[in-house]
Scaffold this motif. Structure first.
Motif, PDB file in Angstrom:
ATOM      1  N   GLN A 221      -6.134  -7.093   7.409  1.00 25.51           N
ATOM      2  CA  GLN A 221      -6.450  -7.362   8.810  1.00 25.51           C
ATOM      3  C   GLN A 221      -5.209  -7.221   9.693  1.00 25.51           C
ATOM      4  O   GLN A 221      -5.273  -6.648  10.789  1.00 25.51           O
ATOM      5  CB  GLN A 221      -7.031  -8.769   8.948  1.00 25.51           C
ATOM      6  CG  GLN A 221      -7.468  -9.124  10.369  1.00 25.51           C
ATOM      7  CD  GLN A 221      -8.101 -10.509  10.442  1.00 25.51           C
ATOM      8  OE1 GLN A 221      -8.241 -11.200   9.430  1.00 25.51           O
ATOM      9  NE2 GLN A 221      -8.473 -10.925  11.640  1.00 25.51           N
ATOM     10  N   GLU A 222      -4.066  -7.747   9.210  1.00 30.50           N
ATOM     11  CA  GLU A 222      -2.825  -7.623   9.975  1.00 30.50           C
ATOM     12  C   GLU A 222      -2.392  -6.165  10.101  1.00 30.50           C
ATOM     13  O   GLU A 222      -1.914  -5.742  11.157  1.00 30.50           O
ATOM     14  CB  GLU A 222      -1.716  -8.431   9.308  1.00 30.50           C
ATOM     15  CG  GLU A 222      -1.779  -9.912   9.558  1.00 30.50           C
ATOM     16  CD  GLU A 222      -0.518 -10.615   9.087  1.00 30.50           C
ATOM     17  OE1 GLU A 222       0.534 -10.487   9.753  1.00 30.50           O
ATOM     18  OE2 GLU A 222      -0.579 -11.272   8.037  1.00 30.50           O
ATOM     19  N   VAL A 223      -2.547  -5.413   9.023  1.00 28.71           N
ATOM     20  CA  VAL A 223      -2.171  -3.999   9.050  1.00 28.71           C
ATOM     21  C   VAL A 223      -3.023  -3.251  10.071  1.00 28.71           C
ATOM     22  O   VAL A 223      -2.501  -2.485  10.900  1.00 28.71           O
ATOM     23  CB  VAL A 223      -2.321  -3.362   7.656  1.00 28.71           C
ATOM     24  CG1 VAL A 223      -2.079  -1.856   7.728  1.00 28.71           C
ATOM     25  CG2 VAL A 223      -1.348  -3.995   6.667  1.00 28.71           C
ATOM     26  N   TYR A 224      -4.328  -3.480  10.039  1.00 27.02           N
ATOM     27  CA  TYR A 224      -5.216  -2.817  10.993  1.00 27.02           C
ATOM     28  C   TYR A 224      -4.868  -3.214  12.430  1.00 27.02           C
ATOM     29  O   TYR A 224      -4.923  -2.401  13.354  1.00 27.02           O
ATOM     30  CB  TYR A 224      -6.671  -3.166  10.695  1.00 27.02           C
ATOM     31  CG  TYR A 224      -7.219  -2.511   9.442  1.00 27.02           C
ATOM     32  CD1 TYR A 224      -6.625  -1.379   8.894  1.00 27.02           C
ATOM     33  CD2 TYR A 224      -8.352  -3.020   8.802  1.00 27.02           C
ATOM     34  CE1 TYR A 224      -7.120  -0.778   7.755  1.00 27.02           C
ATOM     35  CE2 TYR A 224      -8.875  -2.414   7.653  1.00 27.02           C
ATOM     36  CZ  TYR A 224      -8.247  -1.304   7.140  1.00 27.02           C
ATOM     37  OH  TYR A 224      -8.743  -0.705   6.007  1.00 27.02           O
ATOM     38  N   GLY A 225      -4.512  -4.493  12.607  1.00 32.39           N
ATOM     39  CA  GLY A 225      -4.128  -4.946  13.942  1.00 32.39           C
ATOM     40  C   GLY A 225      -2.874  -4.253  14.436  1.00 32.39           C
ATOM     41  O   GLY A 225      -2.780  -3.868  15.607  1.00 32.39           O
ATOM     42  N   LEU A 226      -1.919  -4.087  13.537  1.00 34.48           N
ATOM     43  CA  LEU A 226      -0.684  -3.380  13.887  1.00 34.48           C
ATOM     44  C   LEU A 226      -0.977  -1.942  14.290  1.00 34.48           C
ATOM     45  O   LEU A 226      -0.461  -1.448  15.304  1.00 34.48           O
ATOM     46  CB  LEU A 226       0.275  -3.409  12.693  1.00 34.48           C
ATOM     47  CG  LEU A 226       1.557  -2.577  12.810  1.00 34.48           C
ATOM     48  CD1 LEU A 226       2.454  -3.131  13.903  1.00 34.48           C
ATOM     49  CD2 LEU A 226       2.304  -2.559  11.482  1.00 34.48           C
TER      50      LEU A 226
ATOM     51  N   THR B  38       1.933  -1.141  22.101  1.00 28.97           N
ATOM     52  CA  THR B  38       3.221  -1.694  21.702  1.00 28.97           C
ATOM     53  C   THR B  38       4.351  -0.683  21.844  1.00 28.97           C
ATOM     54  O   THR B  38       5.445  -1.006  22.316  1.00 28.97           O
ATOM     55  CB  THR B  38       3.166  -2.170  20.236  1.00 28.97           C
ATOM     56  OG1 THR B  38       2.120  -3.128  20.097  1.00 28.97           O
ATOM     57  CG2 THR B  38       4.482  -2.800  19.809  1.00 28.97           C
ATOM     58  N   LEU B  39       4.103   0.563  21.440  1.00 31.19           N
ATOM     59  CA  LEU B  39       5.195   1.536  21.345  1.00 31.19           C
ATOM     60  C   LEU B  39       5.335   2.429  22.575  1.00 31.19           C
ATOM     61  O   LEU B  39       6.231   3.270  22.614  1.00 31.19           O
ATOM     62  CB  LEU B  39       5.009   2.392  20.094  1.00 31.19           C
ATOM     63  CG  LEU B  39       5.078   1.627  18.771  1.00 31.19           C
ATOM     64  CD1 LEU B  39       4.964   2.579  17.590  1.00 31.19           C
ATOM     65  CD2 LEU B  39       6.354   0.807  18.657  1.00 31.19           C
TER      66      LEU B  39
ATOM     67  N   PRO C  89       6.628   0.801   9.156  1.00 31.46           N
ATOM     68  CA  PRO C  89       7.289   0.193   7.992  1.00 31.46           C
ATOM     69  C   PRO C  89       8.271  -0.906   8.380  1.00 31.46           C
ATOM     70  O   PRO C  89       8.431  -1.888   7.643  1.00 31.46           O
ATOM     71  CB  PRO C  89       7.997   1.370   7.313  1.00 31.46           C
ATOM     72  CG  PRO C  89       8.084   2.435   8.342  1.00 31.46           C
ATOM     73  CD  PRO C  89       6.904   2.247   9.243  1.00 31.46           C
ATOM     74  N   LEU C  90       8.927  -0.767   9.538  1.00 30.70           N
ATOM     75  CA  LEU C  90       9.868  -1.792   9.978  1.00 30.70           C
ATOM     76  C   LEU C  90       9.159  -3.124  10.211  1.00 30.70           C
ATOM     77  O   LEU C  90       9.550  -4.161   9.660  1.00 30.70           O
ATOM     78  CB  LEU C  90      10.569  -1.332  11.261  1.00 30.70           C
ATOM     79  CG  LEU C  90      11.430  -2.384  11.972  1.00 30.70           C
ATOM     80  CD1 LEU C  90      12.579  -2.829  11.082  1.00 30.70           C
ATOM     81  CD2 LEU C  90      11.948  -1.844  13.301  1.00 30.70           C
ATOM     82  N   LEU C  91       8.097  -3.112  11.003  1.00 32.61           N
ATOM     83  CA  LEU C  91       7.393  -4.350  11.334  1.00 32.61           C
ATOM     84  C   LEU C  91       6.712  -4.953  10.112  1.00 32.61           C
ATOM     85  O   LEU C  91       6.696  -6.173   9.931  1.00 32.61           O
ATOM     86  CB  LEU C  91       6.370  -4.083  12.446  1.00 32.61           C
ATOM     87  CG  LEU C  91       6.971  -3.735  13.808  1.00 32.61           C
ATOM     88  CD1 LEU C  91       5.880  -3.283  14.777  1.00 32.61           C
ATOM     89  CD2 LEU C  91       7.717  -4.933  14.394  1.00 32.61           C
TER      90      LEU C  91
END
Length: 258
Positions: free
Chosen positions: A224-229, A236-237, A195-197
């Protein structure tokens, strides 16, 4: 009450309220107390909605009377759940029981940042429900009245007000960075980082939007951006350095326009 609801989902929820209360009663006392706190916080925010915005259509559109009122609203609707989530984690995650007290404050600030994101994204939709969450004194300083915002051409005059609250949102979301890093597992970091990003990205889209006040022009992060995240989560984490780099990248695009 249930039979008078226009929404099927609301009707079902009210019809099954007894089940909700039974689930609440089955939880440990410490959790019940936290649930009561967060429900009361959100109800207070809903009361503020009803008191300030009695109309249900654009003919009676009103604005909040002050910046302090908008801050309070974000604290009740977003900050309350942020504190709830943090206290709940302290109950169940051993390593967080002794975490610094500042974690609750960061949870509050993150929640407020998420809420202002919703508000700024939904300005045209809320206006047509009679609601303008932007403070009336700031609108007046920009030469605007709440009803003026129903005209998409007012977007240019509204920009200084929007930028004030976009910066406010970014400053609160910045507290989420430390909140994510404080989480002891990938799963918990993801629960805060997603949710932050997405909020930082949404604020950037709002800041760049040329159709800000047009009805039906929803500002939304692409699928597409959501799936990429989501797909990048393990990479990343699993590293504080990589997460901070990802956050800085998202933040830089927003900061550049503010």
């Amino acid at each position: 009450l249930a039979e008078h609801q226009a929404s099927d989902a609301e009707r079902e929820l009210l019809g099954r309220l007894g089940e909700c209360l039974a689930l609440w009663a089955a939880r440990p006392e410490a959790e019940r107390l936290l649930l009561k706190e967060v429900v009361h916080s959100v109800i207070d925010g809903m009361r503020l909605d009803l008191d300030r915005f009695p109309a249900d259509d654009q003919n009676g559109v009103r604005a909040l009377p002050s910046a302090a009122e908008l801050d309070r609203y974000c604290s009740l609707i977003g900050g309350g759940p942020g504190i709830f989530w943090t206290k709940l984690l302290r109950l169940h995650v051993p390593s967080l029981k002794s975490a610094p007290e500042g974690l609750e404050e960061r949870g509050l600030r993150l929640g407020k940042g998420l809420q202002i994101t919703n508000i700024l994204r939904d300005v045209p939709k809320d206006l047509r429900l009679g609601r303008c969450y932007l403070p009336e004194p700031e609108l007046k300083a920009a030469g605007l009245k709440p009803e003026d915002l129903l005209d998409p051409k007012a977007a240019k005059k509204l920009q200084p007000v929007m930028k004030t609250w976009l910066r406010w949102g970014m400053e609160h979301l910045d507290q989420g960075r430390g909140y994510v890093v404080a989480m002891p597992s990938l799963r918990l970091r993801a629960a805060a980082a997603w949710p932050l990003l997405l909020s930082v990205r949404t604020l950037s889209l709002v800041a760049h939007s040329e159709r800000l006040l047009e009805p039906g022009s929803a500002v939304k992060v692409s699928r597409q951006e959501v799936y990429g995240l989501l797909a990048a989560t393990p990479w990343t984490l699993s590293s504080e350095f990589r997460f901070n780099a990802r956050y800085d990248q998202a933040r830089a695009d927003l900061a550049a326009i503010l």
